[in-house]
Design a protein around this motif. Structure first.
Motif, PDB file in Angstrom:
ATOM      1  N   LEU A 102      34.228  40.001  38.664  1.00 23.10           N
ATOM      2  CA  LEU A 102      35.475  39.682  37.969  1.00 23.10           C
ATOM      3  C   LEU A 102      35.199  38.917  36.681  1.00 23.10           C
ATOM      4  O   LEU A 102      35.854  39.135  35.651  1.00 23.10           O
ATOM      5  CB  LEU A 102      36.385  38.845  38.878  1.00 23.10           C
ATOM      6  CG  LEU A 102      36.914  39.506  40.147  1.00 23.10           C
ATOM      7  CD1 LEU A 102      37.676  38.486  40.993  1.00 23.10           C
ATOM      8  CD2 LEU A 102      37.818  40.686  39.806  1.00 23.10           C
ATOM      9  N   GLU A 103      34.210  38.035  36.747  1.00 22.59           N
ATOM     10  CA  GLU A 103      33.924  37.164  35.619  1.00 22.59           C
ATOM     11  C   GLU A 103      33.385  37.941  34.414  1.00 22.59           C
ATOM     12  O   GLU A 103      33.684  37.596  33.270  1.00 22.59           O
ATOM     13  CB  GLU A 103      32.935  36.082  36.047  1.00 22.59           C
ATOM     14  CG  GLU A 103      32.878  34.913  35.104  1.00 22.59           C
ATOM     15  CD  GLU A 103      32.341  33.670  35.782  1.00 22.59           C
ATOM     16  OE1 GLU A 103      32.278  32.643  35.114  1.00 22.59           O
ATOM     17  OE2 GLU A 103      31.991  33.730  36.972  1.00 22.59           O
ATOM     18  N   GLU A 105      34.173  40.936  33.391  1.00 20.77           N
ATOM     19  CA  GLU A 105      35.310  41.500  32.665  1.00 20.77           C
ATOM     20  C   GLU A 105      36.116  40.398  31.999  1.00 20.77           C
ATOM     21  O   GLU A 105      36.603  40.559  30.872  1.00 20.77           O
ATOM     22  CB  GLU A 105      36.202  42.296  33.625  1.00 20.77           C
ATOM     23  CG  GLU A 105      37.415  42.949  32.966  1.00 20.77           C
ATOM     24  CD  GLU A 105      37.041  43.986  31.925  1.00 20.77           C
ATOM     25  OE1 GLU A 105      37.883  44.261  31.047  1.00 20.77           O
ATOM     26  OE2 GLU A 105      35.913  44.531  31.981  1.00 20.77           O
ATOM     27  N   ALA A 106      36.230  39.264  32.684  1.00 28.47           N
ATOM     28  CA  ALA A 106      37.031  38.163  32.155  1.00 28.47           C
ATOM     29  C   ALA A 106      36.455  37.595  30.862  1.00 28.47           C
ATOM     30  O   ALA A 106      37.199  37.288  29.920  1.00 28.47           O
ATOM     31  CB  ALA A 106      37.158  37.051  33.193  1.00 28.47           C
ATOM     32  N   ALA A 110      38.277  37.275  27.388  1.00 28.23           N
ATOM     33  CA  ALA A 110      38.441  35.927  26.835  1.00 28.23           C
ATOM     34  C   ALA A 110      37.980  35.871  25.384  1.00 28.23           C
ATOM     35  O   ALA A 110      38.619  35.226  24.541  1.00 28.23           O
ATOM     36  CB  ALA A 110      37.667  34.914  27.675  1.00 28.23           C
ATOM     37  N   VAL A 153      38.236  32.328  32.540  1.00 30.72           N
ATOM     38  CA  VAL A 153      39.015  33.452  33.051  1.00 30.72           C
ATOM     39  C   VAL A 153      40.467  33.355  32.586  1.00 30.72           C
ATOM     40  O   VAL A 153      41.088  34.366  32.241  1.00 30.72           O
ATOM     41  CB  VAL A 153      38.929  33.516  34.591  1.00 30.72           C
ATOM     42  CG1 VAL A 153      39.848  34.616  35.136  1.00 30.72           C
ATOM     43  CG2 VAL A 153      37.500  33.776  35.027  1.00 30.72           C
ATOM     44  N   SER A 154      41.009  32.148  32.534  1.00 28.33           N
ATOM     45  CA  SER A 154      42.383  31.967  32.052  1.00 28.33           C
ATOM     46  C   SER A 154      42.542  32.432  30.608  1.00 28.33           C
ATOM     47  O   SER A 154      43.606  32.908  30.210  1.00 28.33           O
ATOM     48  CB  SER A 154      42.798  30.497  32.164  1.00 28.33           C
ATOM     49  OG  SER A 154      42.910  30.111  33.520  1.00 28.33           O
ATOM     50  N   SER A 156      41.389  34.971  29.413  1.00 25.50           N
ATOM     51  CA  SER A 156      41.548  36.427  29.379  1.00 25.50           C
ATOM     52  C   SER A 156      43.021  36.814  29.245  1.00 25.50           C
ATOM     53  O   SER A 156      43.347  37.931  28.837  1.00 25.50           O
ATOM     54  CB  SER A 156      40.977  37.060  30.651  1.00 25.50           C
ATOM     55  OG  SER A 156      41.813  36.789  31.773  1.00 25.50           O
ATOM     56  N   ASN A 158      45.052  37.599  31.502  1.00 23.85           N
ATOM     57  CA  ASN A 158      45.386  38.667  32.442  1.00 23.85           C
ATOM     58  C   ASN A 158      45.776  37.997  33.749  1.00 23.85           C
ATOM     59  O   ASN A 158      44.917  37.482  34.470  1.00 23.85           O
ATOM     60  CB  ASN A 158      44.183  39.603  32.637  1.00 23.85           C
ATOM     61  CG  ASN A 158      44.470  40.748  33.593  1.00 23.85           C
ATOM     62  OD1 ASN A 158      44.960  40.550  34.696  1.00 23.85           O
ATOM     63  ND2 ASN A 158      44.150  41.961  33.174  1.00 23.85           N
ATOM     64  N   LEU A 161      44.057  39.153  37.101  1.00 27.25           N
ATOM     65  CA  LEU A 161      42.647  38.767  37.116  1.00 27.25           C
ATOM     66  C   LEU A 161      42.498  37.275  37.389  1.00 27.25           C
ATOM     67  O   LEU A 161      41.651  36.854  38.183  1.00 27.25           O
ATOM     68  CB  LEU A 161      41.996  39.133  35.781  1.00 27.25           C
ATOM     69  CG  LEU A 161      40.510  38.810  35.608  1.00 27.25           C
ATOM     70  CD1 LEU A 161      39.670  39.475  36.686  1.00 27.25           C
ATOM     71  CD2 LEU A 161      40.040  39.252  34.223  1.00 27.25           C
ATOM     72  N   ILE A 162      43.337  36.475  36.756  1.00 28.36           N
ATOM     73  CA  ILE A 162      43.308  35.023  36.939  1.00 28.36           C
ATOM     74  C   ILE A 162      43.608  34.664  38.397  1.00 28.36           C
ATOM     75  O   ILE A 162      42.937  33.825  39.002  1.00 28.36           O
ATOM     76  CB  ILE A 162      44.324  34.338  36.002  1.00 28.36           C
ATOM     77  CG1 ILE A 162      43.890  34.510  34.542  1.00 28.36           C
ATOM     78  CG2 ILE A 162      44.479  32.853  36.343  1.00 28.36           C
ATOM     79  CD1 ILE A 162      44.975  34.151  33.542  1.00 28.36           C
ATOM     80  N   TYR A 165      40.708  35.685  40.758  1.00 34.62           N
ATOM     81  CA  TYR A 165      39.547  34.811  40.544  1.00 34.62           C
ATOM     82  C   TYR A 165      39.776  33.432  41.154  1.00 34.62           C
ATOM     83  O   TYR A 165      38.877  32.849  41.763  1.00 34.62           O
ATOM     84  CB  TYR A 165      39.257  34.694  39.053  1.00 34.62           C
ATOM     85  CG  TYR A 165      37.972  33.960  38.749  1.00 34.62           C
ATOM     86  CD1 TYR A 165      36.756  34.624  38.758  1.00 34.62           C
ATOM     87  CD2 TYR A 165      37.977  32.595  38.467  1.00 34.62           C
ATOM     88  CE1 TYR A 165      35.568  33.956  38.495  1.00 34.62           C
ATOM     89  CE2 TYR A 165      36.800  31.920  38.207  1.00 34.62           C
ATOM     90  CZ  TYR A 165      35.601  32.601  38.214  1.00 34.62           C
ATOM     91  OH  TYR A 165      34.432  31.922  37.974  1.00 34.62           O
TER      92      TYR A 165
END
Length: 246
Positions: A102-103, A105-106, A110, A153-154, A156, A158, A161-162, A165
């Motif tokens: 996940l990270e 992509e994040a 970001a 991640v925040s 991003s 999304n 996703l957030i 995660y």
């Protein structure tokens, strides 16, 4: 062949309305649910119907009843409790691999979408990690390391996703502490610093490359039985952060 759809029962309708209040944030996590008489009046249902709906949402992990105190919101969606239960049955390395997938992509998103507020949050978390390394405090480092990654991640922007995660990250603090005891976290700090630089410069390719690097580092320390490392003891401290920065 398509089957005839079933109409929702009254209990299901009430549960759905309450769940909407929770997932929309109107009823925030940690907040107390209004008393039964108030909810019965608003929903125009009987006490038994309301209690059945509350019981269903409690079983789903969205609500928690405290004897003599009331009912509280304990999760923002039914996804959280389900993920937590599944993570508890997973191996440490498996959970870490999912988080890191996940990270990757994040960090790319970001670098493309971050704003100045995001950079301030990420920078603050990184500075707190630095302080924890210098004071040899693995618990505090674990807290700020996870918050650093959550801030990335925040950035991003999304929401799904957030949310995914965050649920996974809640279970990983003990893993970060274990890594701290095995590895030279001065090296991790500099990798994270490079990630912040790539995000600041909106270099998404570089951000993904760096994320892949610290993913490999984490996996190596978790899978190696012969890791000598430094036991979390650094031979020199990192330069203290500028206290004037936010």
């Amino acid at each position: 062949m398509l089957k005839q759809t079933k109409r929702l029962t009254l209990v299901e309708q009430v549960a759905e309305q309450i769940e909407d209040l929770i997932t929309s944030g109107i009823w925030a996590v940690g907040s107390r649910v209004p008393p039964e008489p108030e909810l019965m009046e608003q929903l125009q249902v009987s006490r038994n119907t309301l209690r059945e709906a509350i019981r269903a949402l409690t079983h789903a992990g969205l609500l928690k009843t405290r004897q003599g105190d009331g009912t509280y919101v304990c999760s923002s969606s039914a996804l959280g409790p389900v993920l937590k239960k599944r993570i508890m049955r997973s191996k440490m390395l498996e959970t870490l691999e999912v988080r890191q997938a996940l990270e990757q992509e994040a960090v790319k998103l970001a670098a493309l979408r971050r704003d100045e507020e995001d950079l301030v949050k990420i920078t603050h978390c990184l500075e707190q990690c630095k302080l924890a390394i210098n004071t040899q405090d693995p618990q505090t480092y674990a807290q700020w390391d996870i918050e650093f990654h959550q801030a990335v991640v925040s950035a991003s922007h999304n929401d799904l996703l957030i949310e995914l995660y965050d649920y996974i990250s809640e279970s990983l603090q003990h893993i970060v502490v274990e890594l701290f005891e095995k590895a030279d976290f001065k090296k991790y700090y500099f990798t994270h610093e490079q990630l912040l630089k790539a995000i600041t410069e909106r270099d998404s390719d570089k951000a993904v490359e760096i994320a892949h690097l610290f993913i490999q580092e984490s996996q190596q320390h978790l899978t190696s039985d012969n890791t000598t490392g430094t036991g979390g003891q650094l031979h020199e401290s990192i330069k203290q952060p500028d206290q004037t920065r936010g």
